[in-house]
Motif scaffolding. Structure first.
Motif, PDB file in Angstrom:
ATOM      1  N   LEU A  97      51.343  -2.543 -18.219  1.00 13.68           N
ATOM      2  CA  LEU A  97      51.930  -1.995 -16.983  1.00 13.68           C
ATOM      3  C   LEU A  97      52.685  -0.682 -17.262  1.00 13.68           C
TER       4      LEU A  97
ATOM      5  N   THR B  65      51.225  -6.480  -5.796  1.00 11.85           N
ATOM      6  CA  THR B  65      51.706  -5.312  -6.549  1.00 11.85           C
ATOM      7  C   THR B  65      52.474  -4.408  -5.591  1.00 11.85           C
TER       8      THR B  65
ATOM      9  N   PHE C 127      54.337 -13.763 -16.606  1.00  7.44           N
ATOM     10  CA  PHE C 127      54.122 -12.546 -17.381  1.00  7.44           C
ATOM     11  C   PHE C 127      54.629 -12.689 -18.813  1.00  7.44           C
TER      12      PHE C 127
ATOM     13  N   VAL D 268      47.293 -11.012 -10.290  1.00  7.72           N
ATOM     14  CA  VAL D 268      48.581 -11.404  -9.732  1.00  7.72           C
ATOM     15  C   VAL D 268      48.493 -11.514  -8.212  1.00  7.72           C
TER      16      VAL D 268
ATOM     17  N   MET E 113      45.452  -7.887 -13.775  1.00  7.88           N
ATOM     18  CA  MET E 113      46.424  -8.900 -14.152  1.00  7.88           C
ATOM     19  C   MET E 113      46.313 -10.165 -13.297  1.00  7.88           C
TER      20      MET E 113
ATOM     21  N   ASN F  26      52.600  -8.654 -23.432  1.00  8.90           N
ATOM     22  CA  ASN F  26      51.351  -7.855 -23.301  1.00  8.90           C
ATOM     23  C   ASN F  26      51.248  -7.219 -21.916  1.00  8.90           C
ATOM     24  N   HIS F  27      51.668  -8.009 -20.933  1.00  8.74           N
ATOM     25  CA  HIS F  27      51.626  -7.480 -19.557  1.00  8.74           C
ATOM     26  C   HIS F  27      52.555  -6.264 -19.417  1.00  8.74           C
TER      27      HIS F  27
END
Length: 950
Positions: free
Chosen positions: A396, A290, A388, A287, A285, A391-392
């Motif tokens: 997840l 996490t 986000f 990002v 992703m 789809n994210h």
């Protein structure tokens, strides 16, 4: 060799040793008067030898003289070392004088001074070498490792650490065998280590040895090619061994904990799952960070399990209360949530931003569900808003499902591991209990667990082995069944008190099969097991301790006896001196009076009896000295009949008429080698004992003397008797007799059955000692109510009948020489002067030794002989003779004394004094001695004698 020649030429017996070890070995069987010790020599130096010699009881009267070649460079504390004098090694002539002076003049010992120090100067090189030696000694003393030097297996040097490790004083350790320090089981190995090295100079052993209370290793260094001299380094590894054992113990504990908690390993595996999931999400992703949170089911809080990508401080382990932050909302509502911009959402927990130093703007959180129950939250964050989309969320949530399965698998694995570890732990505890039980069973003490009802819960095998009761029998018995009846009441009180107080100890006797018992010391402590109260009792056999205490009491009694004998000896010496000084004028004036009387007159007869009485008094003094060991007996061939007859005459007046005395003396009885006074003592003591046994009711005293040839048949029932030809003296009484249980004790010092004031318990002990000295033995035959018979057997000798000493042809030798007579006792001086003048001599009699020295110094050639008393104020007879010989070396001197001292006699002989007479002396003895000395002097120095005549 130099000293040996000097001392041997002076008549001294000299024994030499080339090193310290040899000296110690020699002195085990040889007791010298003087020990010369070189300060520096191989195999134990002089200082240490002095301490060893001073610590040896047999050498406490030996003088120690130190010879030092470094006295000018190094001071020696002679007093602490135990030496009497130090002589410096210097010029040979000076050293010879100093050595002879030290031998001949012990009274001039000054342990705080060095004889001859003024004749040598300091040597710089010696001073420097000593400085190096001191530095090495300091290094050795400061070493933490023990260091020993051994020669042919015996210890010749030990540093302080070695002394500490062995626990043996230096004077005891030196000269002992190195292998004797260790357990017998290790000695063979150590011998091989010392003697076999395949040519190696240095040998190291990894083997660990027990030394005293320490655990050590050994390194050895050979100092010579023959490998007889070695340095041994003893390394104390006790602390290391303890640390290693402690570490092993901790490792075992950690291992057990590790095996008992496999959840930790599964958590580590889960962490890898978490890390793999978070990195995959972060990569997938793209990002900033996490985070994975898991729910604490006990508090419903969320705990951060793992976070990646966020800078600053780690938030792992951070706890969020229920409903706090975006993660708390997701968990509470069991719904996924997207926050496009945290600035506009109050649910965002700003604490994460502060901890990580990151400004989080976008957040996506999805619940981790297991069977529709939220167990955690999977969260992604980014520093950009609106990061986000739906789809994210789909991606997840799919990852969260997989994560839930992994967490469940990990938890199941952890649970399974935990159960396996619990089973293993139980197995290990079982094995440990077996080991502990084996250890307790192997202990040489009793271990007993006692219940409150006094029955036995458990016990070790030692209880069964000690008492002889089987396991089945023991299980049916109470603790007090093992205590002998007379101890049970006190033992019950102690056990009751220990149950109340918690700890205590007591001594008792444990009963064993067969009616016997063993003394035990019992130490107890209270404990609780499964809510039940017990006493753990540990018992130690005290038989050996009691035996040692009894031995110590015997030794204390022997020491007390030795001190009593020493006191008696000191008193006897003083009595002998004063009494002999009193007897001397009595005998002397009486002999002078006899010389003036006709032999057939009553006065002559009366005075002859005075002489006999005085002779008995002189013999009595000799007996006192013999008993107290203050003088040596001079044994000569003699017929015992006259001595026995004379002694019985003396006894008759002191024995009441209710006791009949019968004598049966064989006139043809053989001769023995003895001293008359000792035979007199035997008769007096045996007859006195017999008289006391018959004192109350009277009776008959029989004394007999006969020859006795002992054959194998005659001695077969008495192991103390020996084959051979003996003279037998028997003293028999008709008294009350001696009980059989006392017969073995009657010869012990101070043992007596008499009433207080009637006996010291020393008479029979003295008789026994005299008989043993003669190589004889005593037999006893006693019956209660009938009497007792003592038979003394003394070895018979083959000799002609001893001649009675007396003047040749009945003529007393005379002379006309000039004699200087010195004695501080006025009566003795007057008597001896008259006696000598009657013999024809010209006598100058002086009471003062200092005045006598002045008169002699003024005209040393006027005197042919000096006769002097030994004990005088201001100057003794030996000191006077020494000063006289400085004025005139060849002046003959006769010394007479009231007390025989072997040490003083030896010193007098060494000084050159011609004869030594013991007071009291008879006219015959002094006349013959004077004539013998003067005639010998004329034969030795005829020219000097002729010159004096002219």
């Amino acid at each position: 060799e130099f000293l040996t020649d000097i001392l041997s030429n002076q008549g001294y017996k000299v024994v030499t040793a080339s090193d310290g070890l040899t000296a110690i070995d020699i002195l085990k069987t040889y007791i010298p008067d003087i020990i010369f010790v070189d300060l520096i020599m191989p195999n134990i130096d002089g200082k240490k030898l002095c301490k060893i010699f001073r610590g040896t009881k047999e050498l406490d009267k030996s003088r120690i003289i130190v010879l030092s070649s470094i006295a000018a460079e190094e001071k020696m504390d002679l007093i602490s070392a135990g030496a009497n004098r130090c002589i410096v090694k210097g010029p040979l002539a000076e050293m010879a004088r100093n050595v002879l002076d030290a031998v001949e003049s012990p009274e001039s010992d000054f342990p705080d001074k060095v004889t001859g120090i003024g004749k040598v100067g300091k040597r710089e090189i010696t001073h420097e070498l000593l400085s190096v030696k001191i530095h090495f000694e300091i290094i050795l003393e400061k070493m933490s490792d023990g260091l020993l030097e051994i020669t042919e297996g015996r210890i010749v040097y030990a540093n302080p650490s070695a002394l500490n490790l062995t626990g043996i004083p230096e004077e005891k350790l030196l000269s002992s065998y190195f292998t004797d320090l260790f357990l017998k089981s290790d000695r063979s190995y150590i011998d091989d280590l010392i003697n076999n090295g395949n040519g190696d100079k240095v040998k190291h052993s990894d083997k660990k040895f027990e030394l005293n209370e320490y655990i050590v290793t050994l390194d050895m260094l050979s100092l010579d090619d023959e490998k007889t001299k070695k340095v041994v380094i003893i390394r104390d590894i006790t602390d290391r061994e303890r640390a290693e054992k402690s570490l092993l113990r901790h490792n075992r504990e950690l291992s057990l904990l590790n095996k008992a908690s496999q959840a930790v390993s599964s958590s580590l595996e889960l962490d890898k799952v978490f890390e793999a999931v978070l990195e995959e999400v972060r990569s997938l992703m793209a990002v900033t960070g996490t985070i994975i949170w898991l729910t604490d089911l006990s508090t419903n809080e969320l705990i951060c399990q793992k976070a990646t990508g966020l800078p600053g401080a780690s938030i792992q382990g951070l706890r969020l209360p229920e409903d706090q932050g975006i993660a708390g909302w997701v968990a509470s509502n069991n719904k996924s949530l997207v926050v496009s911009d945290t600035i506009n959402d109050s649910r965002h927990f700003k604490g994460v931003d502060l901890m990580t130093g990151t400004s989080i703007r976008s957040i996506l959180g999805v619940p981790i569900r297991l069977k529709n129950k939220v167990i955690g939250v999977l969260q992604v964050v980014d520093t950009k808003p609106g990061r986000f989309n739906p789809n994210h969320i789909f991606l997840l949530e799919a990852l969260a499902g997989s994560t839930a399965i992994s967490i469940e698998n990990a938890r199941l694995y952890a649970q399974a591991q935990k159960e396996m570890n619990n089973r293993k732990r139980a197995e290990e505890l079982f094995q440990q209990n077996k080991i502990i039980e084996a250890i307790i069973n192997s202990l040489p003490v009793l271990v007993i667990i006692i219940k409150e009802n006094r029955q036995l819960e458990k016990w070790n095998r030692q209880l069964e082995d000690t008492t002889g009761f089987s396991s089945l029998e023991t299980g049916k018995m109470s603790f007090f069944d093992f205590i002998i009846p007379k101890d049970r009441e006190s033992a019950e009180k102690r056990i009751k008190d220990i149950f109340a107080r918690g700890a205590g100890d007591f001594e008792t006797h444990i009963a064993v099969k067969g009616g016997k018992y063993i003394p035990y010391y019992i130490n107890c402590s209270r404990t609780k097991l499964d809510n039940e109260t017990y006493i753990v009792a540990v018992g130690m056999d005290t038989s050996e301790r009691i035996r040692q205490q009894e031995e110590r009491l015997v030794l204390q009694s022997q020491l007390s006896h030795a001190r009593k004998m020493e006191s008696i000896g000191t008193l006897a010496g003083g009595i002998a001196h004063d009494f002999n000084n009193i007897l001397t004028p009595i005998i002397g004036f009486t002999e002078l009076a006899l010389d003036d009387l006709p032999p057939d007159s009553s006065a002559y007869s009366n005075l002859s009896n005075v002489i006999k009485a005085a002779d008995r008094a002189r013999d009595l003094v000799q007996q006192i000295l013999t008993f107290s060991r203050q003088t040596e007996q001079r044994r000569v061939p003699l017929n015992p009949q006259p001595v026995i007859t004379e002694t019985i005459k003396l006894l008759r007046s002191s024995i009441p008429k209710t006791i009949e005395i019968n004598m049966n003396i064989d006139k043809n009885c053989g001769s023995i080698l003895s001293d008359p006074s000792q035979i007199h003592q035997i008769i007096m003591n045996l007859c006195t004992n017999a008289y006391h046994a018959m004192e109350e009711n009277g009776g008959r005293l029989d004394i007999s003397l006969s020859n006795a040839f002992l054959t194998p048949e005659a001695i077969k029932n008495n192991p103390n008797m020996r084959l051979g030809d003996f003279v037998r003296l028997t003293v028999r009484d008709t008294g009350h007799g001696i009980e059989k249980n006392l017969l073995d004790k009657i010869f012990e010092p101070y043992f007596t059955t008499k009433d207080p004031g009637k006996g010291t318990g020393l008479g029979l002990s003295l008789v026994h000692g005299i008989v043993q000295i003669h190589g004889g033995f005593i037999t006893i035959d006693s019956s209660i109510g009938k009497g007792t018979s003592f038979s003394v057997y003394l070895p018979k000798i083959d000799t002609d009948k001893p001649e009675i000493a007396g003047p040749k042809d009945g003529v007393i030798p005379r002379g006309d020489e000039n004699i200087l007579l010195v004695d501080d006792e006025e009566q003795i001086l007057i008597m001896v002067k008259q006696l000598l003048e009657r013999l024809g001599y010209n006598v100058t009699a002086i009471e003062s030794s200092t005045e006598a020295l002045m008169i002699f110094s003024a005209a040393p050639g006027d005197f042919d002989l000096v006769i002097t008393d030994m004990t005088m104020p201001q100057m003794t007879g030996i000191d006077l003779a020494s000063e006289l010989m400085k004025n005139r070396k060849d002046i003959p001197v006769i010394l007479y004394s009231g007390f025989s001292d072997m040490a003083l006699e030896s010193k007098a002989r060494a000084l050159g004094i011609r004869e030594i007479l013991m007071k009291p002396v008879s006219i015959i003895t002094i006349a013959e001695t004077i004539r013998r000395v003067l005639d010998n002097e004329k034969n030795i120095n005829p020219e000097s004698a002729d010159k004096k005549k002219r």
